[in-house]
Design a protein around this motif. Structure first.
Motif, PDB file in Angstrom:
ATOM      1  N   MET A 245       0.790  -1.234   0.000  1.00  0.00           N
ATOM      2  CA  MET A 245       0.000   0.000   0.000  1.00  0.00           C
ATOM      3  C   MET A 245       0.821   1.283   0.000  1.00  0.00           C
ATOM      4  SD  MET A 245      -3.485  -0.434   2.162  1.00  0.00           S
ATOM      5  CE  MET A 245      -2.770  -0.999   3.673  1.00  0.00           C
ATOM      6  N   ILE A 246       2.144   1.204   0.152  1.00  0.00           N
ATOM      7  CA  ILE A 246       2.942   2.425   0.033  1.00  0.00           C
ATOM      8  C   ILE A 246       3.035   2.797  -1.443  1.00  0.00           C
ATOM      9  CG2 ILE A 246       5.290   3.338   0.229  1.00  0.00           C
ATOM     10  CD1 ILE A 246       5.510   2.150   2.925  1.00  0.00           C
ATOM     11  N   CYS A 247       2.756   4.056  -1.753  1.00  0.00           N
ATOM     12  CA  CYS A 247       2.645   4.474  -3.155  1.00  0.00           C
ATOM     13  C   CYS A 247       3.959   4.344  -3.913  1.00  0.00           C
ATOM     14  CB  CYS A 247       2.149   5.914  -3.241  1.00  0.00           C
ATOM     15  SG  CYS A 247       3.102   7.083  -2.267  1.00  0.00           S
ATOM     16  N   ALA A 248       5.080   4.275  -3.193  1.00  0.00           N
ATOM     17  CA  ALA A 248       6.376   4.137  -3.869  1.00  0.00           C
ATOM     18  C   ALA A 248       6.687   2.689  -4.222  1.00  0.00           C
ATOM     19  CB  ALA A 248       7.486   4.691  -2.980  1.00  0.00           C
ATOM     20  N   SER A 249       5.896   1.738  -3.738  1.00  0.00           N
ATOM     21  CA  SER A 249       6.266   0.333  -3.906  1.00  0.00           C
ATOM     22  C   SER A 249       6.244  -0.083  -5.383  1.00  0.00           C
ATOM     23  CB  SER A 249       5.341  -0.574  -3.083  1.00  0.00           C
ATOM     24  OG  SER A 249       4.022  -0.500  -3.575  1.00  0.00           O
TER      25      SER A 249
END
Length: 866
Positions: A245-249
């Motif tokens: 869920m981290i947008c950078a993943s």
């Protein structure tokens, strides 16, 4: 303070008033008070990390408790550690030598939009930033995560108030809605937005300053040189973290064909489940709904997503990997998925990998994050190519994207943040990880300071009658072998230049002479001389003559050492020679430059100036740079005994104008003034004698020294508008330079002497109009007496006019033989060009073009303006 339940616009307005009042009080706190509150709030958030993580997963049904603990811990500990010693109150930066203080002030009330994906860690992060910067904060939680977000906010608020923060410094909307979210944004001073694209767009269109973030669609290239175990472990570690869920993943991995199987085997071994063709189609049909990510898969586990799609994946599966080919937007796997679903592509070449990564970023991840795994030592070119091509604000190398993008875990210079700016590429106002600086207004107190001045002269200046042969001995002592002599045709044909060549021959130094220098030397002549230099390859250049030969020699020197230079670049104007746009290349690497003056006027032997004529337009361009300063100057009066009367008058008066303009310049200094004033005194005394009796050795010597001293004065203080006007008068109407200056001097001095001019020159040392006093000091120096500065000034003008007459110079431009019709026809263009001359900038009174035109007219008819 009474508990306020914010559920409609009326209660929200009351909350905004309360927070604004608390913030007004908070804005008066000291750094010590703020840091105490910051510590207490971070401590409380850190202690509540597990409880808040459990609340977030329970309420939203997304993510992994244990991973959310890490997020909460990070938001408290890493943010505190990063900013614990950062000054955010009052004076945060001081530089007394430059007279600058920078003060930090809060922006006011911040509206914080919090996403459902990271509801507690983002709340902690934004609350701590607000407290460190003395801002008030109002949270607008996501409706599906309101309870855990409010719990995080309350945890921080209670600890902050207990540590001394004003009550009500942090607030929140209890019953969130789109309408109340819009209202809190419009009622705030700054919006800190984290959420979906729609929410971020709303923040930026609210009419208030916004710091928002864009969507991520992180591509990852696995190069052939990559450490496969590291790459596979890192991708899996990041992509499975909190169920992606981290947008950078990572959203896609692009693997080079020669390591594809090895990477696939390694990541599968560590928990990646590879979908078969049927399963890929099922997941493909579930990822998106109406072009956006399906909320049902966000933050869910890999097995749960598989069940949602109608098949079973092992409970041990940490991520689902779909091997796909298309990177087009029509491929659901090519989108941001906010879940442990990963696309995997095979690249046949590194260029193919780059093209795929570029496309993935362009179709959904502009400005966010991209990653490459490659050997830092053997694949530097590939890493550099990747960095050049990716339009992302975070380019990570050999780093898990989720944990690496937020900063301070895998790279300690990347600011820790849970709000990652994407720059203009992602439609954001910031292109870095959001930090305390984005919640502060900075006021710069700039105190007046004077610029550093200088006094620069050639390394060696030799003077006294008969010094030239002795001075030239230096060349032999320095081991010089080949000398190129630049002179004019007259000095060569008369045998005058043989004094130099004979002396060089005596010392066994090979030499040649270039004599094709005419009065008002042209660029074409300089290029011809430079070509001859390149053929001869001298280690020393000796320029012999008046200003024309010396100036031409300087330009030839430049073209010899740096044939790549462009004349138009060298002729570019500057306001401050230290800040000029065009930087002259370093001189003296090929040849040592010696200037020998044979006239007493230009001072070119000791200046960084060269006047060159553009043969196509006929205009003279003064070129100035200290790289053109001769290395050795020789002022030998014996070389000046045969100067004709006309040249004596013109060059002598030119030296007078050099000295007077140096005294008047906005860059005037005690160092330059000492030279200039001594030169003025000598010129008044000895120019008439040298003019009338050219064989008077004393007069010739003193005029030689006066001209060189005046040259050193204006080499450091620069000239003024008299020279600007003289350059153009000479080039338009073919008057000798010294004569042109003499015809304009009194008019310009009267213009400069105004005590309340329309415009003053711009330079910090020149703090108010003082030209009248400076001219009066010159008058006193030469024995003029008077009751007032005005009276002394008028007598000085009379004395200058008398000197002009005494040495046979005309009284007006008209008397000099310039036809009236031709003068008036070219007057407007000449005035404009004079204004744009390099010398204008140092004039103590800043002239308007119309004022220059009037001075020309006054000088033409011989009627001084008063």
């Amino acid at each position: 303070m009474n508990e306020l339940i914010v559920q409609d616009e009326q209660s929200l307005n009351e909350l905004i008033k309360r927070v604004r009042a608390a913030q007004a009080k908070f804005a008066t706190y000291t750094q010590e008070q703020v840091d105490k509150i910051f510590l207490a709030a971070a401590t409380a958030a850190d202690k509540a990390r597990l409880d808040l993580a459990e609340m977030a997963v329970s309420e939203t049904g997304m993510g992994i408790v244990e991973d959310k603990v890490i997020k909460n811990h990070y938001a408290a500990e890493y943010i505190y550690n990063a900013y614990r010693d950062v000054k955010t109150c009052d004076v945060v930066e001081t530089d007394d030598s430059f007279g600058v203080e920078v003060l930090a002030e809060p922006v006011g009330v911040v509206a914080a939009i919090v996403p459902t994906t990271n509801p507690t860690s983002t709340a902690i992060f934004k609350a701590l930033l607000a407290l460190k910067t003395r801002n008030g904060l109002i949270f607008s939680p996501h409706p599906r995560a309101k309870n855990c977000t409010i719990a995080a906010a309350r945890t921080v608020l209670d600890a902050a108030v207990k540590a001394g923060a004003p009550e009500g410094i942090i607030g929140w909307i209890d019953v969130p809605s789109v309408a109340l979210s819009a209202a809190v944004m419009s009622g705030s001073d700054l919006i800190l937005a984290t959420g979906g694209p729609g929410m971020v767009r709303a923040a930026y269109s609210s009419g208030k300053p916004a710091v928002g973030v864009g969507a991520g669609n992180t591509p990852v290239i696995i190069d052939s040189s990559a450490d496969i175990k590291l790459a596979a472990s890192s991708v899996l570690h990041s992509k499975s973290f909190d169920n992606g869920m981290i947008c950078a993943s990572e959203q896609s991995v692009i693997v080079m064909s020669d390591v594809y199987d090895a990477f696939k085997k390694e990541i599968a071994y560590r928990g990646a489940y590879f979908l078969n063709a049927e399963e890929i189609d099922k997941v493909r049909g579930t990822i998106l709904i109406n072009g956006s990510v399906n909320a049902k898969i966000v933050g869910q586990s890999a097995p749960a997503i598989a069940r949602l799609c109608g098949f079973e994946a092992p409970e041990s599966a940490r991520i689902l990997v779909g091997e796909v080919e298309s990177v087009e937007i029509s491929e659901p796997f090519a989108h941001e998925k906010l879940s442990p679903v990963l696309a995997m592509y095979k690249a046949e070449s590194f260029d193919d990998a780059l093209k795929k990564a570029e496309k993935l970023v362009a179709d959904g991840g502009f400005g966010h994050t991209s990653v490459i795994y490659a050997n830092e030592h053997t694949a530097k070119d590939k890493i550099a190519a990747f960095g050049d091509l990716m339009k992302t604000c975070r380019i990570l190398v050999n780093t898990p994207a989720a944990q690496g993008g937020i900063g301070d875990i895998y790279n300690f210079k990347l600011r820790p943040s849970l709000t990652l700016g994407c720059g203009s590429w992602g439609g954001n106002s910031v292109s870095e990880n959001v930090s305390v600086k984005h919640l502060l207004n900075y006021k710069t107190v700039a105190k007046r300071r004077e610029n550093m001045l200088w006094f620069r002269a050639p390394e060696k200046v030799y003077f006294k009658k008969g010094c030239m042969p002795v001075a030239l001995q230096e060349l032999k002592d320095m081991g010089k072998k080949r000398v190129f002599i630049v002179t004019d045709e007259f000095l060569f044909k008369s045998g005058f230049s043989k004094r130099v060549s004979d002396r060089l021959n005596e010392m066994g130094i090979v030499n040649t002479t270039f004599s094709d220098v005419q009065p008002d030397p042209t660029l074409a002549s300089a290029k011809k001389g430079a070509a001859a230099m390149r053929s001869f390859e001298p280690d020393t250049i000796v320029a012999l003559g008046g200003g024309s030969a010396l100036d031409a020699g300087k330009i030839m020197w430049m073209l010899y050492e740096h044939p790549e230079v462009d004349f138009a670049d060298m002729a570019m104007r500057f306001m401050d020679i230290r800040k000029r746009v065009y930087r002259f290349p370093e001189m003296g690497k090929k040849a040592y430059f010696v200037a020998i003056a044979t006239t007493a006027g230009t001072g070119s032997e000791v200046t960084p100036f060269a006047v060159i004529t553009d043969e196509t337009s006929g205009l003279k361009y003064p070129i100035a740079d200290y790289e053109l300063l001769p290395k050795m100057a020789i002022c030998d009066p014996e070389l000046m005994m045969s100067i004709p009367k006309g040249l004596t008058a013109n060059s002598g008066y030119d030296a007078m104008v050099h000295a007077l303009e140096a005294v008047a310049s906005v860059m005037s200094s005690d160092f330059a003034n000492g030279m200039a004033k001594e030169a003025i005194k000598l010129i008044f005394e000895y120019l008439p004698v040298a003019y009338k009796n050219g064989s008077d050795e004393t007069a010739r010597a003193e005029m030689a020294y006066a001209a060189t001293m005046a040259g050193m004065a204006f080499a450091n203080a620069f000239l003024g508008v008299c020279h600007s006007m003289a350059h153009k008068l000479g080039s338009y109407h073919h008057l000798p330079h010294g004569m042109a200056n003499a015809l304009l001097l009194n008019e310009v001095m009267r213009f400069n002497a105004a005590e309340a001019p329309a415009k003053m020159g711009t330079f910090p040392q020149y703090d108010h109009p003082v030209c009248l006093r400076r001219y009066a000091e010159v008058a006193e120096l030469v024995g003029i007496k008077g009751k007032t500065d005005e009276e002394k000034f008028e007598k000085l003008l009379d004395k200058l006019a008398d000197l002009r007459k005494e040495v046979g110079l005309p009284e007006s431009i008209k008397a000099a033989g310039v036809p009236e019709d031709k003068f008036l026809e070219q007057l407007d263009k000449m005035s404009r060009d004079a204004f744009d001359d390099q010398c204008t900038g140092a004039n103590p009174r800043y002239p308007m073009i119309a004022e220059i035109k009037q001075m020309y007219l006054n000088a033409y008819y011989g009627k001084e303006g008063k």
